[in-house]
Design a protein around this motif. Structure first.
Motif, PDB file in Angstrom:
ATOM      1  N   PHE A 153      -1.635  -6.829  -1.643  1.00 22.89           N
ATOM      2  CA  PHE A 153      -0.489  -6.181  -0.866  1.00 22.89           C
ATOM      3  C   PHE A 153       0.831  -6.841  -1.345  1.00 22.89           C
ATOM      4  O   PHE A 153       1.763  -6.619  -0.751  1.00 22.89           O
ATOM      5  CB  PHE A 153      -0.883  -6.241   0.686  1.00 22.89           C
ATOM      6  N   THR A 154       0.721  -7.708  -2.180  1.00 21.73           N
ATOM      7  CA  THR A 154       1.940  -8.478  -2.703  1.00 21.73           C
ATOM      8  C   THR A 154       1.822  -8.767  -4.179  1.00 21.73           C
ATOM      9  O   THR A 154       0.421  -8.527  -4.582  1.00 21.73           O
ATOM     10  CB  THR A 154       2.293  -9.781  -2.020  1.00 21.73           C
ATOM     11  N   ALA A 155       2.894  -8.788  -4.855  1.00 15.09           N
ATOM     12  CA  ALA A 155       2.665  -9.060  -6.242  1.00 15.09           C
ATOM     13  C   ALA A 155       2.180 -10.737  -6.411  1.00 15.09           C
ATOM     14  O   ALA A 155       2.275 -11.654  -5.409  1.00 15.09           O
ATOM     15  CB  ALA A 155       4.059  -9.106  -6.913  1.00 15.09           C
ATOM     16  N   ASP A 156       1.584 -11.209  -7.511  1.00 18.45           N
ATOM     17  CA  ASP A 156       1.047 -12.530  -7.877  1.00 18.45           C
ATOM     18  C   ASP A 156       0.064 -13.039  -6.707  1.00 18.45           C
ATOM     19  O   ASP A 156       0.420 -14.186  -6.223  1.00 18.45           O
ATOM     20  CB  ASP A 156       2.243 -13.239  -8.021  1.00 18.45           C
ATOM     21  N   CYS A 157      -1.035 -12.345  -6.406  1.00 16.48           N
ATOM     22  CA  CYS A 157      -1.764 -12.626  -5.600  1.00 16.48           C
ATOM     23  C   CYS A 157      -3.278 -12.823  -6.283  1.00 16.48           C
ATOM     24  O   CYS A 157      -4.003 -11.923  -6.291  1.00 16.48           O
ATOM     25  CB  CYS A 157      -2.028 -11.596  -4.605  1.00 16.48           C
ATOM     26  N   TYR A 158      -3.447 -14.060  -6.735  1.00 19.96           N
ATOM     27  CA  TYR A 158      -4.467 -14.548  -7.462  1.00 19.96           C
ATOM     28  C   TYR A 158      -5.054 -13.254  -8.564  1.00 19.96           C
ATOM     29  O   TYR A 158      -6.318 -13.221  -8.815  1.00 19.96           O
ATOM     30  CB  TYR A 158      -5.732 -14.697  -6.549  1.00 19.96           C
ATOM     31  N   PRO A 161      -5.107  -6.639  -8.757  1.00 24.54           N
ATOM     32  CA  PRO A 161      -4.299  -5.548  -8.867  1.00 24.54           C
ATOM     33  C   PRO A 161      -3.415  -5.321  -7.577  1.00 24.54           C
ATOM     34  O   PRO A 161      -3.919  -5.751  -6.607  1.00 24.54           O
ATOM     35  CB  PRO A 161      -5.193  -4.279  -9.224  1.00 24.54           C
ATOM     36  N   VAL A 162      -2.312  -4.512  -7.600  1.00 23.16           N
ATOM     37  CA  VAL A 162      -1.478  -4.447  -6.350  1.00 23.16           C
ATOM     38  C   VAL A 162      -1.499  -3.044  -5.962  1.00 23.16           C
ATOM     39  O   VAL A 162      -1.390  -2.052  -6.969  1.00 23.16           O
ATOM     40  CB  VAL A 162      -0.139  -4.882  -6.716  1.00 23.16           C
ATOM     41  N   VAL A 163      -1.570  -2.936  -4.688  1.00 24.13           N
ATOM     42  CA  VAL A 163      -1.604  -1.616  -3.983  1.00 24.13           C
ATOM     43  C   VAL A 163      -0.042  -1.488  -3.845  1.00 24.13           C
ATOM     44  O   VAL A 163       0.925  -1.789  -3.386  1.00 24.13           O
ATOM     45  CB  VAL A 163      -2.179  -1.665  -2.597  1.00 24.13           C
ATOM     46  N   ALA A 164       0.332  -0.176  -4.203  1.00 28.55           N
ATOM     47  CA  ALA A 164       1.653   0.512  -3.995  1.00 28.55           C
ATOM     48  C   ALA A 164       1.934   0.267  -2.371  1.00 28.55           C
ATOM     49  O   ALA A 164       1.295   0.701  -1.475  1.00 28.55           O
ATOM     50  CB  ALA A 164       1.993   1.950  -4.548  1.00 28.55           C
ATOM     51  N   LYS A 165       3.427   0.171  -2.272  1.00 28.92           N
ATOM     52  CA  LYS A 165       3.689   0.228  -0.851  1.00 28.92           C
ATOM     53  C   LYS A 165       3.515   1.338   0.091  1.00 28.92           C
ATOM     54  O   LYS A 165       3.083   1.274   1.170  1.00 28.92           O
ATOM     55  CB  LYS A 165       5.438  -0.333  -0.425  1.00 28.92           C
ATOM     56  N   ALA A 201       7.661  -7.112   3.718  1.00 25.35           N
ATOM     57  CA  ALA A 201       7.502  -5.821   3.279  1.00 25.35           C
ATOM     58  C   ALA A 201       6.184  -5.205   3.442  1.00 25.35           C
ATOM     59  O   ALA A 201       5.974  -4.016   4.079  1.00 25.35           O
ATOM     60  CB  ALA A 201       7.849  -5.633   1.672  1.00 25.35           C
ATOM     61  N   ALA A 202       5.072  -5.937   3.332  1.00 25.93           N
ATOM     62  CA  ALA A 202       3.784  -5.343   3.633  1.00 25.93           C
ATOM     63  C   ALA A 202       3.548  -5.456   4.943  1.00 25.93           C
ATOM     64  O   ALA A 202       2.886  -4.315   5.441  1.00 25.93           O
ATOM     65  CB  ALA A 202       2.674  -6.518   2.857  1.00 25.93           C
ATOM     66  N   LEU A 203       4.214  -6.172   5.788  1.00 24.58           N
ATOM     67  CA  LEU A 203       3.851  -6.208   7.305  1.00 24.58           C
ATOM     68  C   LEU A 203       4.598  -4.646   7.742  1.00 24.58           C
ATOM     69  O   LEU A 203       4.198  -3.931   8.775  1.00 24.58           O
ATOM     70  CB  LEU A 203       4.512  -7.074   7.964  1.00 24.58           C
ATOM     71  N   ARG A 204       5.806  -4.213   7.075  1.00 18.11           N
ATOM     72  CA  ARG A 204       6.256  -3.179   7.495  1.00 18.11           C
ATOM     73  C   ARG A 204       5.656  -2.020   7.024  1.00 18.11           C
ATOM     74  O   ARG A 204       5.419  -0.907   7.745  1.00 18.11           O
ATOM     75  CB  ARG A 204       8.058  -3.096   6.817  1.00 18.11           C
ATOM     76  N   ALA A 205       5.289  -1.944   5.908  1.00 18.56           N
ATOM     77  CA  ALA A 205       4.478  -0.718   4.955  1.00 18.56           C
ATOM     78  C   ALA A 205       3.254  -0.591   5.982  1.00 18.56           C
ATOM     79  O   ALA A 205       2.595   0.785   6.050  1.00 18.56           O
ATOM     80  CB  ALA A 205       4.279  -1.082   3.723  1.00 18.56           C
ATOM     81  N   LEU A 206       2.685  -1.490   6.441  1.00 19.59           N
ATOM     82  CA  LEU A 206       1.161  -1.427   6.946  1.00 19.59           C
ATOM     83  C   LEU A 206       1.384  -1.046   8.727  1.00 19.59           C
ATOM     84  O   LEU A 206       0.351  -0.706   9.191  1.00 19.59           O
ATOM     85  CB  LEU A 206       0.491  -2.765   6.828  1.00 19.59           C
ATOM     86  N   ALA A 207       2.624  -0.942   9.233  1.00 19.12           N
ATOM     87  CA  ALA A 207       2.555  -0.592  10.605  1.00 19.12           C
ATOM     88  C   ALA A 207       1.836   0.465  10.911  1.00 19.12           C
ATOM     89  O   ALA A 207       1.477   0.481  12.313  1.00 19.12           O
ATOM     90  CB  ALA A 207       4.138  -0.778  10.857  1.00 19.12           C
ATOM     91  N   PRO A 208       1.903   1.660  10.234  1.00 20.82           N
ATOM     92  CA  PRO A 208       1.489   3.041  10.602  1.00 20.82           C
ATOM     93  C   PRO A 208      -0.042   2.764  10.864  1.00 20.82           C
ATOM     94  O   PRO A 208      -0.688   3.634  11.701  1.00 20.82           O
ATOM     95  CB  PRO A 208       1.853   4.030   9.786  1.00 20.82           C
ATOM     96  N   ALA A 209      -0.632   1.865  10.548  1.00 25.11           N
ATOM     97  CA  ALA A 209      -2.341   1.815  10.647  1.00 25.11           C
ATOM     98  C   ALA A 209      -2.573   1.130  11.885  1.00 25.11           C
ATOM     99  O   ALA A 209      -3.657   1.090  12.352  1.00 25.11           O
ATOM    100  CB  ALA A 209      -2.834   0.644   9.384  1.00 25.11           C
ATOM    101  N   ASN A 210      -1.600   0.673  12.591  1.00 25.91           N
ATOM    102  CA  ASN A 210      -1.904   0.180  14.031  1.00 25.91           C
ATOM    103  C   ASN A 210      -2.951  -0.845  14.065  1.00 25.91           C
ATOM    104  O   ASN A 210      -3.966  -0.845  14.837  1.00 25.91           O
ATOM    105  CB  ASN A 210      -2.404   1.218  14.833  1.00 25.91           C
TER     106      ASN A 210
END
Length: 284
Positions: A153-158, A161-165, A201-210
């Motif tokens: 859910f961020t770039a450069d994470c081990y 591949p990265v999920v789009a926001k 940015a990931a915390l904001r993008a994931l907010a609708p998932a509750n």
């Protein structure tokens, strides 16, 4: 006929009044046992309130503080969590024989009676639906969301591949859907970022998932480890009252986890610790 019947009633009443045979007493209703109380509705798992501007909240361990919270934090409880990792593109490796499950570990947790939280990817549930259902219908466990794809859910994470926001919430919802299709019932609204990587940015993008994001304060080091003793020592050295430990439920990526658990659990119990699920740890 009607007259005779009426006369019989009158004569019978007169006989009763003169000491004749009294009519049989009306039957006394037999007391019935009170109806069984309706079963209590399932307890709703605790969650954290959204962060600033509705951001997804993050939980790492039982909080410390004054008063009751400080007392709760001092209680010797610890939550063991296990990531059931499988990325969306690892299907060919599974077909070739690589094992992303670890039934021996789950069996050991059952024998030792260790309540645990399994953070499962949707792809893992699809690959091992019978195991997912077995874990997710056993009261010893609760199943939380580790994304569908195990993409970062961020770039450069081990190197993941990265999920789009704009696809993050859908990825999480797809995992919940995979759980339902596999028959997983003990699902909690918690989410663990693949690799533990997240940003604002990931915390904001994931907010609708509750969901409440769940991290950890003790890293077991079991990923790709070959020395079970070293893993056990790292956990035992790091655990404090209220700790949350991250481990893995994948044989190919964490082959010594079960052996480490066989050392960790008895020792922590000897030290007076009680094992709880994340939902109980979050209750405080």
């Amino acid at each position: 006929m009607t007259v005779l019947m009426a006369a019989g009633v009158v004569i019978g009443g007169a006989l009763a009044g003169c000491g004749g045979a009294a009519p049989a007493p009306a039957p006394v209703p037999t007391p019935t046992s009170p109806a069984s109380a309706a079963p209590a509705p399932p307890k709703k798992p605790p969650t954290m309130a959204p962060g600033p501007a509705g951001r997804t909240p993050v939980f790492e361990r039982r909080p410390t503080g004054g008063g009751a919270a400080e007392k709760a934090a001092a209680e010797k409880v610890v939550a063991l969590t296990f990531d059931a990792d499988m990325t969306a593109d690892q299907g060919p490796r599974a077909k070739a024989g690589e094992r992303f499950d670890n039934p021996e570990l789950i069996a050991l947790l059952r024998r030792l009676k260790v309540p645990s939280t399994v953070f499962m990817t949707g792809r893992w549930a699809e690959e091992y639906p019978a195991q997912a259902k077995g874990i997710g219908t056993d009261g010893l466990f609760e199943v939380a969301n580790h994304s569908y794809s195990h993409y970062a859910f961020t770039a450069d994470c081990y190197g993941l591949p990265v999920v789009a926001k704009d696809a993050m919430t859908r990825d999480v919802e797809r995992a919940f859907s995979a759980f339902r299709q596999a028959g997983v019932r003990n699902v909690v609204p918690y989410f663990r970022f693949p690799g533990g990587c997240y940003d604002d940015a990931a915390l904001r993008a994931l907010a609708p998932a509750n969901v409440t994001a769940v991290q950890w304060d003790v890293v077991s080091g079991d990923a790709f480890a070959t020395d079970a003793g070293a893993v056990a020592e790292q956990v035992l050295d790091g655990v404090r009252p209220g700790s949350l430990v991250v481990m893995h439920c994948t044989r190919s990526a964490a082959p010594v986890t079960a052996e480490a658990i066989s050392r960790i659990v008895p020792e922590l119990r000897k030290r007076g610790y009680r094992f709880v699920k994340v939902s109980e740890l979050m209750e405080g």
